[in-house]
Scaffold this active site. Structure first.
Site, PDB file in Angstrom:
ATOM      1  N   HIS A  18       1.288   5.252  -2.273  1.00  0.00           N
ATOM      2  CA  HIS A  18       0.713   6.178  -3.264  1.00  0.00           C
ATOM      3  C   HIS A  18       1.882   6.788  -4.040  1.00  0.00           C
ATOM      4  CE1 HIS A  18      -3.466   6.298  -1.535  1.00  0.00           C
ATOM      5  NE2 HIS A  18      -2.792   5.788  -0.517  1.00  0.00           N
ATOM      6  N   ASP A  30       2.192   3.433   2.905  1.00  0.00           N
ATOM      7  CA  ASP A  30       1.182   4.428   2.531  1.00  0.00           C
ATOM      8  C   ASP A  30       1.777   5.665   1.868  1.00  0.00           C
ATOM      9  OD1 ASP A  30      -1.401   5.285   2.171  1.00  0.00           O
ATOM     10  OD2 ASP A  30      -1.777   5.807   4.262  1.00  0.00           O
ATOM     11  N   HIS A  59       0.846  -1.200   0.000  1.00  0.00           N
ATOM     12  CA  HIS A  59       0.000   0.000   0.000  1.00  0.00           C
ATOM     13  C   HIS A  59       0.878   1.246   0.000  1.00  0.00           C
ATOM     14  CE1 HIS A  59      -3.983   1.941   1.143  1.00  0.00           C
ATOM     15  NE2 HIS A  59      -3.113   2.946   1.126  1.00  0.00           N
ATOM     16  N   GLU A  95     -11.367   4.943   6.721  1.00  0.00           N
ATOM     17  CA  GLU A  95     -10.151   5.595   7.229  1.00  0.00           C
ATOM     18  C   GLU A  95     -10.558   6.901   7.917  1.00  0.00           C
ATOM     19  OE1 GLU A  95      -7.141   6.737   4.406  1.00  0.00           O
ATOM     20  OE2 GLU A  95      -5.647   7.063   5.974  1.00  0.00           O
ATOM     21  N   TRP A 130       0.234  13.826   3.484  1.00  0.00           N
ATOM     22  CA  TRP A 130      -0.329  13.079   4.621  1.00  0.00           C
ATOM     23  C   TRP A 130       0.720  12.650   5.627  1.00  0.00           C
ATOM     24  CZ3 TRP A 130      -1.746  12.232  -0.518  1.00  0.00           C
ATOM     25  CH2 TRP A 130      -3.028  12.697  -0.843  1.00  0.00           C
ATOM     26  N   GLN A 161      -9.575   9.157  -5.303  1.00  0.00           N
ATOM     27  CA  GLN A 161      -9.266   9.890  -4.061  1.00  0.00           C
ATOM     28  C   GLN A 161     -10.387  10.830  -3.615  1.00  0.00           C
ATOM     29  OE1 GLN A 161      -5.692  10.491  -2.172  1.00  0.00           O
ATOM     30  NE2 GLN A 161      -7.525  10.646  -0.910  1.00  0.00           N
ATOM     31  N   HIS A 200      -9.764   1.862   0.100  1.00  0.00           N
ATOM     32  CA  HIS A 200      -9.574   2.627   1.333  1.00  0.00           C
ATOM     33  C   HIS A 200     -10.936   2.568   2.039  1.00  0.00           C
ATOM     34  CE1 HIS A 200      -5.969   4.005  -0.589  1.00  0.00           C
ATOM     35  NE2 HIS A 200      -5.642   4.778   0.423  1.00  0.00           N
TER      36      HIS A 200
END
Ligand code: FE2
Length: 426
Positions: A58, A308, A56, A212, A314, A151, A209
């Site tokens: 991005h 992630d 996982h 979350e 983030w 997203q 996702h």
């Protein structure tokens, strides 16, 4: 033989064995092999595990921290807002350059298989097209799976359905979703149903996702399980994050475990991001937003650890090492038991591989020769010292190496080498 690794320790405490590789596969495994390799490595008792799998990440967002601004609140939602601003200046070469750099960092840390989400809430699908190229360019050394990830939502973003479908048509391997971010509960349910239906129709895996958030009313995991069962997708669906499960009342959470078991859903927990993103709206005591890892594992459910983000809106830190995420989970997830620490190594190797549908990711004759030699003799020390990956082997070839640094002190006039292994040599 193409490659022979001498004195490889396959788990802490086991006697070392020799490992021979031919034509990209592990050919022989025995205490003292009487064969020669064109390339010979002496592991000298170091730990050898299947290569690391990043389930996982991005890659379209990596290495963008501070662009156009830093996330001041630290919340997930400010992160999504900043990302929506950054997306406007995204270019093909920009995405490719950053993704290639991050993949190199990851390869040095032993990662040979990667599942990346890519934001498809972009009418031109710039990042997707760039990552499809990157995927071809790094194969077969690094094998990349691409998730079509909406997203901004499938029903809360114009043309969301069509964009996910188009991403799949262009070559995305996995269908994504984000039900908890949709504007309404109803949109969220449709998000899950759409993603799983598309996966079933196209014969693809799904990785959403899911929940979350710290909102204990975010209950899309139950929809995900029900749809997985209804469509016969057992073993092919992953729920990423599921942080709301931390806040569910216990009666509900335990009821849910039954449906999760029936659905055979895989879980990916992302301790780096969720340690900093969750609990941001709490007064004391502040919740720790991670999923119910121990309960899931105890129920025979597959749980893997993801990184992630690497330096994005983030999560501002990271060097692409899954072991850092596992190290944080030791603390964050109360996983400091001896066997739990060993389990964490499986959560970044074989368990992560199962999420990606890689069933033969193990060290045994006949399996693909994808493995790492840690500069440590046990899983425990690998995590404790964040041990360098001495050698990384993919497809039977040495594709990365790290020469560990050495440290010295001067106390009594003379110079003395210091290692971080209390029982002497490594
Ligand atoms: Fe994510």
């Amino acid at each position: 033989m193409d490659l022979v690794v001498r004195r490889a320790r396959l788990t802490g405490g086991a006697e070392p064995v020799d490992l021979a590789v031919q034509d990209g596969r592990i050919a022989l495994l025995a205490p003292s092999l009487d064969v020669r390799g064109r390339v010979e490595l002496d592991a000298d008792g170091r730990l050898v595990t299947p290569s690391l799998v990043e389930p996982h990440i991005h890659l379209d967002a990596v290495l963008t921290v501070g662009q156009p601004r830093y996330n001041q609140s630290g919340s997930l939602f400010e992160g999504i807002e900043i990302w929506a601003e950054r997306v406007r200046s995204l270019t093909h070469e920009d995405v490719k350059h950053r993704a290639h750099q991050a993949l190199r960092w990851m390869l040095v840390h032993g990662v040979t298989h990667v599942r990346t989400h890519v934001d498809v809430c972009d009418p031109s699908l710039t990042a997707l097209r760039a990552l499809l190229e990157v995927k071809r360019e790094v194969a077969p050394t690094v094998q990349v799976q691409i998730v079509a990830f909406p997203q901004q939502g499938i029903y809360s973003f114009p043309d969301g359905e069509r964009l996910v479908q188009e991403a799949v048509r262009l070559g995305a391997d996995v269908v994504g979703g984000i039900p908890h971010y949709e504007w309404t509960r109803e949109y969220g349910e449709r998000d899950v149903k759409f993603a799983l239906k598309l996966a079933a129709e196209q014969g693809l895996l799904a990785d959403l996702h899911c929940d979350e958030t710290d909102d204990d009313q975010s209950r899309f995991l139950e929809v995900l399980c029900a749809e997985t069962i209804r469509l016969g997708l057992q073993g092919r669906v992953t729920a990423s994050h599921t942080t709301a499960m931390h806040s569910y009342n216990n009666a509900y959470a335990y009821r849910l475990l039954r449906w999760i078991r029936h659905a055979g859903v895989h879980f990916i927990t992302n301790p780096l991001d969720n340690a900093v993103l969750q609990g941001r709206f709490d007064a004391y005591p502040v919740r720790r937003g991670y999923t119910r890892i121990k309960e899931l594992l105890a129920n025979g459910i597959n749980v893997a650890v993801g990184h992630d983000s690497i330096m994005d809106p983030w999560y501002p830190l990271g060097v692409g090492d899954p072991l850092q995420a596992a190290f944080v989970l030791v603390h964050y997830g109360h996983m400091s038991g001896y066997e739990e620490i060993r389990e964490l190594v499986r959560m970044v190797t074989t368990r992560a591989a199962r999420c990606l549908g890689l069933e033969d990711h193990r060290i045994e004759p006949g399996a693909p020769a994808n493995f790492v030699v840690f500069d440590a003799t046990s899983e425990f020390d690998a995590i404790r010292t964040l041990a360098p990956r001495r050698w990384v082997v993919a497809g039977g070839r040495v594709v990365a190496r790290t020469d560990p640094s050495r440290s010295f002190v001067r106390l009594d006039g003379g110079e003395e080498e210091v290692t971080f292994h209390p029982h002497g040599h490594r």
